[in-house]
Motif scaffolding. Structure first.
Motif, PDB file in Angstrom:
ATOM      1  N   GLU A 259       0.832  -1.204   0.000  1.00 25.48           N
ATOM      2  CA  GLU A 259       0.000   0.000   0.000  1.00 25.48           C
ATOM      3  C   GLU A 259       0.866   1.253   0.000  1.00 25.48           C
ATOM      4  OE1 GLU A 259      -3.764   1.886  -0.174  1.00 25.48           O
ATOM      5  OE2 GLU A 259      -3.177  -0.215  -0.385  1.00 25.48           O
ATOM      6  N   CYS A 260       1.936   1.231   0.780  1.00 27.61           N
ATOM      7  CA  CYS A 260       2.858   2.361   0.819  1.00 27.61           C
ATOM      8  C   CYS A 260       3.461   2.611  -0.556  1.00 27.61           C
ATOM      9  CB  CYS A 260       3.945   2.094   1.856  1.00 27.61           C
ATOM     10  SG  CYS A 260       5.049   3.481   2.184  1.00 27.61           S
ATOM     11  N   THR A 261       3.832   1.537  -1.240  1.00 27.44           N
ATOM     12  CA  THR A 261       4.400   1.661  -2.581  1.00 27.44           C
ATOM     13  C   THR A 261       3.389   2.269  -3.539  1.00 27.44           C
ATOM     14  OG1 THR A 261       5.758  -0.299  -2.140  1.00 27.44           O
ATOM     15  CG2 THR A 261       5.531   0.398  -4.440  1.00 27.44           C
ATOM     16  N   HIS A 262       2.165   1.771  -3.511  1.00 28.76           N
ATOM     17  CA  HIS A 262       1.114   2.325  -4.379  1.00 28.76           C
ATOM     18  C   HIS A 262       0.873   3.795  -4.077  1.00 28.76           C
ATOM     19  CE1 HIS A 262      -0.788  -0.998  -6.757  1.00 28.76           C
ATOM     20  NE2 HIS A 262      -0.102  -1.744  -5.887  1.00 28.76           N
ATOM     21  N   ASP A 263       0.825   4.149  -2.789  1.00 25.90           N
ATOM     22  CA  ASP A 263       0.585   5.548  -2.422  1.00 25.90           C
ATOM     23  C   ASP A 263       1.668   6.455  -2.993  1.00 25.90           C
ATOM     24  OD1 ASP A 263      -1.695   4.876  -1.067  1.00 25.90           O
ATOM     25  OD2 ASP A 263      -0.853   5.133   0.944  1.00 25.90           O
ATOM     26  N   LEU A 264       2.921   6.031  -2.912  1.00 25.30           N
ATOM     27  CA  LEU A 264       4.008   6.853  -3.416  1.00 25.30           C
ATOM     28  C   LEU A 264       3.978   6.946  -4.943  1.00 25.30           C
ATOM     29  CD1 LEU A 264       6.825   5.679  -0.994  1.00 25.30           C
ATOM     30  CD2 LEU A 264       5.867   7.990  -1.126  1.00 25.30           C
ATOM     31  N   VAL A 265       3.668   5.834  -5.597  1.00 26.95           N
ATOM     32  CA  VAL A 265       3.570   5.864  -7.061  1.00 26.95           C
ATOM     33  C   VAL A 265       2.439   6.798  -7.489  1.00 26.95           C
ATOM     34  CG1 VAL A 265       2.984   4.479  -9.087  1.00 26.95           C
ATOM     35  CG2 VAL A 265       4.622   3.607  -7.409  1.00 26.95           C
ATOM     36  N   GLU A 266       1.333   6.761  -6.767  1.00 27.83           N
ATOM     37  CA  GLU A 266       0.221   7.664  -7.089  1.00 27.83           C
ATOM     38  C   GLU A 266       0.592   9.127  -6.880  1.00 27.83           C
ATOM     39  OE1 GLU A 266      -2.962   6.140  -4.711  1.00 27.83           O
ATOM     40  OE2 GLU A 266      -3.100   4.277  -5.876  1.00 27.83           O
ATOM     41  N   GLN A 267       1.599   9.368  -6.036  1.00 26.17           N
ATOM     42  CA  GLN A 267       2.095  10.731  -5.841  1.00 26.17           C
ATOM     43  C   GLN A 267       3.191  11.090  -6.847  1.00 26.17           C
ATOM     44  OE1 GLN A 267       0.899  13.024  -3.863  1.00 26.17           O
ATOM     45  NE2 GLN A 267      -0.616  11.710  -2.869  1.00 26.17           N
ATOM     46  N   GLY A 268       3.455  10.186  -7.784  1.00 28.28           N
ATOM     47  CA  GLY A 268       4.409  10.477  -8.846  1.00 28.28           C
ATOM     48  C   GLY A 268       5.785   9.881  -8.677  1.00 28.28           C
ATOM     49  N   ALA A 269       5.988   9.040  -7.664  1.00 26.60           N
ATOM     50  CA  ALA A 269       7.316   8.483  -7.422  1.00 26.60           C
ATOM     51  C   ALA A 269       7.730   7.540  -8.550  1.00 26.60           C
ATOM     52  CB  ALA A 269       7.338   7.735  -6.091  1.00 26.60           C
ATOM     53  N   THR A 270       8.943   7.690  -9.031  1.00 28.92           N
ATOM     54  CA  THR A 270       9.538   6.759  -9.992  1.00 28.92           C
ATOM     55  C   THR A 270      10.746   6.049  -9.392  1.00 28.92           C
ATOM     56  OG1 THR A 270      10.878   8.543 -10.920  1.00 28.92           O
ATOM     57  CG2 THR A 270       8.752   8.088 -11.974  1.00 28.92           C
ATOM     58  N   LYS A 271      11.035   6.351  -8.144  1.00 27.62           N
ATOM     59  CA  LYS A 271      12.118   5.712  -7.406  1.00 27.62           C
ATOM     60  C   LYS A 271      11.753   5.806  -5.928  1.00 27.62           C
ATOM     61  CE  LYS A 271      16.221   6.584  -8.846  1.00 27.62           C
ATOM     62  NZ  LYS A 271      17.502   7.300  -9.124  1.00 27.62           N
ATOM     63  N   ILE A 272      11.831   4.689  -5.203  1.00 25.47           N
ATOM     64  CA  ILE A 272      11.452   4.661  -3.786  1.00 25.47           C
ATOM     65  C   ILE A 272      12.571   4.005  -3.000  1.00 25.47           C
ATOM     66  CG2 ILE A 272       9.782   3.854  -2.080  1.00 25.47           C
ATOM     67  CD1 ILE A 272       7.715   3.689  -4.368  1.00 25.47           C
ATOM     68  N   ALA A 273      13.110   4.720  -2.028  1.00 24.99           N
ATOM     69  CA  ALA A 273      14.146   4.171  -1.156  1.00 24.99           C
ATOM     70  C   ALA A 273      13.500   3.550   0.073  1.00 24.99           C
ATOM     71  CB  ALA A 273      15.123   5.268  -0.730  1.00 24.99           C
ATOM     72  N   ALA A 274      14.147   2.536   0.622  1.00 23.89           N
ATOM     73  CA  ALA A 274      13.645   1.880   1.831  1.00 23.89           C
ATOM     74  C   ALA A 274      14.806   1.149   2.492  1.00 23.89           C
ATOM     75  CB  ALA A 274      12.518   0.895   1.491  1.00 23.89           C
ATOM     76  N   ALA A 275      14.595   0.735   3.739  1.00 20.14           N
ATOM     77  CA  ALA A 275      15.639   0.002   4.454  1.00 20.14           C
ATOM     78  C   ALA A 275      15.003  -0.821   5.558  1.00 20.14           C
ATOM     79  CB  ALA A 275      16.677   0.967   5.045  1.00 20.14           C
ATOM     80  N   THR A 276      15.671  -1.904   5.927  1.00 18.22           N
ATOM     81  CA  THR A 276      15.265  -2.687   7.092  1.00 18.22           C
ATOM     82  C   THR A 276      16.495  -3.343   7.694  1.00 18.22           C
ATOM     83  OG1 THR A 276      13.589  -4.229   7.930  1.00 18.22           O
ATOM     84  CG2 THR A 276      14.837  -4.934   6.001  1.00 18.22           C
ATOM     85  N   ASP A 277      16.422  -3.660   8.986  1.00 18.19           N
ATOM     86  CA  ASP A 277      17.526  -4.331   9.655  1.00 18.19           C
ATOM     87  C   ASP A 277      17.741  -5.717   9.048  1.00 18.19           C
ATOM     88  OD1 ASP A 277      17.431  -2.119  11.263  1.00 18.19           O
ATOM     89  OD2 ASP A 277      17.015  -3.200  13.130  1.00 18.19           O
ATOM     90  N   GLN A 278      18.976  -6.116   8.872  1.00 19.66           N
ATOM     91  CA  GLN A 278      19.250  -7.442   8.321  1.00 19.66           C
ATOM     92  C   GLN A 278      18.707  -8.569   9.207  1.00 19.66           C
ATOM     93  OE1 GLN A 278      23.278  -7.998   6.966  1.00 19.66           O
ATOM     94  NE2 GLN A 278      23.292  -6.101   5.795  1.00 19.66           N
ATOM     95  N   PRO A 279      18.756  -8.452  10.542  1.00 23.04           N
ATOM     96  CA  PRO A 279      18.180  -9.529  11.359  1.00 23.04           C
ATOM     97  C   PRO A 279      16.650  -9.614  11.284  1.00 23.04           C
ATOM     98  CG  PRO A 279      19.823  -8.303  12.604  1.00 23.04           C
ATOM     99  CD  PRO A 279      19.533  -7.506  11.373  1.00 23.04           C
TER     100      PRO A 279
END
Length: 302
Positions: A259-279
């Motif tokens: 849903e977060c990805t769709h929301d950003l794309v609907e706002q015009g995003a063509t590149k989305i950065a993200a991160a999570t802990d490896q564990p």
């Protein structure tokens, strides 16, 4: 060996920063951008840039960064030193009165490549000698349309929530047994309420609209969690994904990420950065399933 001179730069001698030549084997820091001062049209401030000089030659440098509206640095973004000058780099960190997290970026699988491993480990060791402590290693992702837009599972309902108290209550319910190292550290230092306040400050720091934040609910009206599509000063990003403790085990974090990805794309995003802990293996699996490739690994020191 001659004595060190450790000092901040000023606008008139900011060019000294570029006189240190080091192989760009690993990313400078979380941003990894070209160094230029605000006066030069860049994002760095000379008073937050420190150098160690030996006989007027720069042998180590560190540049802290913050957003344009911030009054104090929030990240150590550059940390480099010449061959044989790790001690000078550590002394620089001990001397400079600036204390923030340092997030070193490296290519995926950096430990399997001897040259990259040596370059990254040298910076890590110097940072530790300078007073920082390793906290966690993270995967950094970058989604683009070529990755494919994942289909919405359709299991949840997403609603904006303007009441900060309701957001704080959701975050409070997310904190128990969290796998996020930064949240665990905040809880250990000040308790759940302090961790919630710290996280709220981080989310409020994003320059993207507060109206983008969404709480997630089951069709029966049970709270599942929160997803925050955001923009940092350099582009769209997954600001936060969290599932309340009592709803874990159903894979809902994937629904929130999609849903977060769709929301950003609907706002015009063509590149989305993200991160999570490896564990955090469940969240890493969700990113993989949603088509987010690992583009870098990140080593966080505090």
């Amino acid at each position: 060996m001659t004595d060190l001179v450790i000092r901040p730069l000023i606008e008139d001698d900011a060019h000294l920063f570029h006189t240190l030549r080091v192989p760009p084997l690993v990313g400078r820091g979380f941003l990894g951008h070209t160094y230029a001062t605000v006066g030069q049209g860049g994002e760095y401030r000379p008073e937050w840039t420190w150098v160690a000089l030996r006989e007027e030659r720069v042998v180590a440098r560190a540049a802290w960064w913050a957003g344009p509206e911030d009054t104090a640095p929030i990240a150590l973004d550059w940390f480099d030193f010449a061959d044989g000058e790790a001690d000078a780099a550590a002394e620089l960190l001990r001397t400079a009165p600036l204390h923030t997290e340092y997030s070193l970026l490296a290519p995926p699988g950096w430990r399997d490549q001897p040259e990259l491993r040596a370059a990254a480990q040298a910076r890590i060791d110097a940072a530790v000698a300078g007073g920082l402590v390793p906290l966690v290693e993270r995967y950094r992702y970058e989604w683009t349309p070529e990755c494919g837009l994942p289909e919405r599972p359709g299991r949840l309902e997403f609603r904006p929530e303007p009441d900060d108290a309701a957001i704080e209550d959701a975050l409070r319910r997310i904190m128990p047994d969290t796998l996020d190292a930064h949240d665990r550290r905040a809880i250990a230092r000040g308790g759940v309420d302090a961790a919630v306040r710290e996280l709220m400050d981080i989310l409020a720091w994003f320059p993207s609209p507060r109206e983008w934040w969404r709480l997630a609910w089951t069709p029966e009206g049970e709270l599942v969690g929160i997803q925050v599509p955001a923009r940092n000063p350099h582009g769209p990003c997954v600001g936060y994904i969290g599932v309340v403790a009592e709803q874990r085990g159903h894979g809902y974090a994937y629904d929130l990420l999609v849903e977060c990805t769709h929301d950003l794309v609907e706002q015009g995003a063509t590149k989305i950065a993200a991160a999570t802990d490896q564990p955090n293996l469940p969240m890493a699996a969700h990113f993989a399933r949603a088509g987010y490739p690992v583009t870098q690994e990140r080593i966080d020191l505090i």
